[in-house]
Design an enzyme around this catalytic site. Structure first.
Site, short mmCIF file in Angstrom:
data_model
loop_
_atom_site.label_atom_id
_atom_site.label_comp_id
_atom_site.label_asym_id
_atom_site.label_seq_id
_atom_site.Cartn_x
_atom_site.Cartn_y
_atom_site.Cartn_z
N CYS A 194 -34.55 29.25 71.78
CA CYS A 194 -33.69 28.09 71.97
C CYS A 194 -34.07 27.46 73.31
CB CYS A 194 -32.22 28.52 71.98
SG CYS A 194 -31.10 27.16 72.44
N ASP A 244 -34.52 32.50 68.28
CA ASP A 244 -34.16 31.87 67.02
C ASP A 244 -35.08 32.44 65.96
OD1 ASP A 244 -32.10 30.14 67.85
OD2 ASP A 244 -33.55 28.67 68.55
N HIS A 300 -35.16 23.68 66.31
CA HIS A 300 -35.66 24.03 64.98
C HIS A 300 -36.49 22.89 64.38
CE1 HIS A 300 -32.97 27.29 65.46
NE2 HIS A 300 -31.94 26.83 64.79
N GLU A 301 -35.98 21.68 64.52
CA GLU A 301 -36.66 20.53 63.95
C GLU A 301 -38.04 20.35 64.57
OE1 GLU A 301 -32.19 19.92 63.90
OE2 GLU A 301 -33.65 20.61 65.38
N VAL A 320 -57.00 26.44 55.67
CA VAL A 320 -56.74 27.02 56.99
C VAL A 320 -57.08 28.50 56.94
CG1 VAL A 320 -54.28 27.55 56.61
CG2 VAL A 320 -55.10 27.11 58.92
N GLU A 321 -57.70 28.99 57.99
CA GLU A 321 -58.04 30.41 58.07
C GLU A 321 -56.76 31.16 58.41
OE1 GLU A 321 -58.71 34.07 59.00
OE2 GLU A 321 -58.44 32.87 60.81
N SER A 322 -56.40 32.15 57.61
CA SER A 322 -55.06 32.76 57.70
C SER A 322 -54.81 33.52 59.00
CB SER A 322 -54.80 33.67 56.50
OG SER A 322 -55.72 34.72 56.46
#
Length: 159
Positions: free
Chosen positions: A57, A64, A98-99, A79-81
């Site tokens: 936060c 969070d 969060h957004e 994307v390479e994991s």
């Protein structure tokens, strides 16, 4: 069991795969790596689920937690994991709402791999007694795409 051959052209330029890699200390420091799409021209969905995503936060510094689901239809690249896992983990000491976290992930993925289509669901656990869910997608899913449900139920508390 026969070991699968690695195609050198597919892994050329990858700096994190197959070796110890230091954990990035922030999302800005994290590097998202890409590889050529092994099936260009084929309509298919790639899903990454991160059920234990953490960030901080920005006001209190308290942790969070979220369950993230990222779906995308690759274009030229995937994307390479391992790099994605390191990117996700780089948020552990990052303070953001969060957004901001959810959209930062979506936009970094868009910039890194330029998928045909992408969506992200950020299912955040309650803060102050109220869960916050954040959803984003780049547009309508391509016609004919099999798009399974994310499988994440709405938050119900102990009810």
């Amino acid at each position: 069991m026969k070991k699968a051959k690695t195609t050198p052209s597919r892994i050329a330029g990858l700096t994190q795969l197959g070796q110890p890699t230091r954990q990035p200390q922030s999302p800005d420091e994290a590097v998202l790596e890409k590889a050529p799409n092994p099936h260009p021209g084929t309509l298919y969905l790639i899903r990454f689920t991160q059920p234990e995503f953490t960030s901080l936060c920005p006001m209190t510094g308290q942790p969070d937690f979220a369950h993230l689901v990222v779906d995308y239809v690759p274009n030229k690249y995937i994307v390479e994991s391992k790099s994605l896992k390191l990117f996700f983990n780089s948020f552990r000491n990052h303070g953001a709402f969060h957004e901001d976290c959810t959209l930062m992930i979506a936009k970094r993925l868009q910039a890194a791999i330029q998928p045909r289509w992408l969506r992200i669901g950020g299912y955040w656990y309650p803060r102050g007694g109220m869960p916050i869910d954040v959803f984003y997608q780049t547009g309508k899913p391509p016609a004919g795409l099999w798009l399974p449900d994310t499988g994440v139920p709405s938050y119900r508390g102990r009810g």
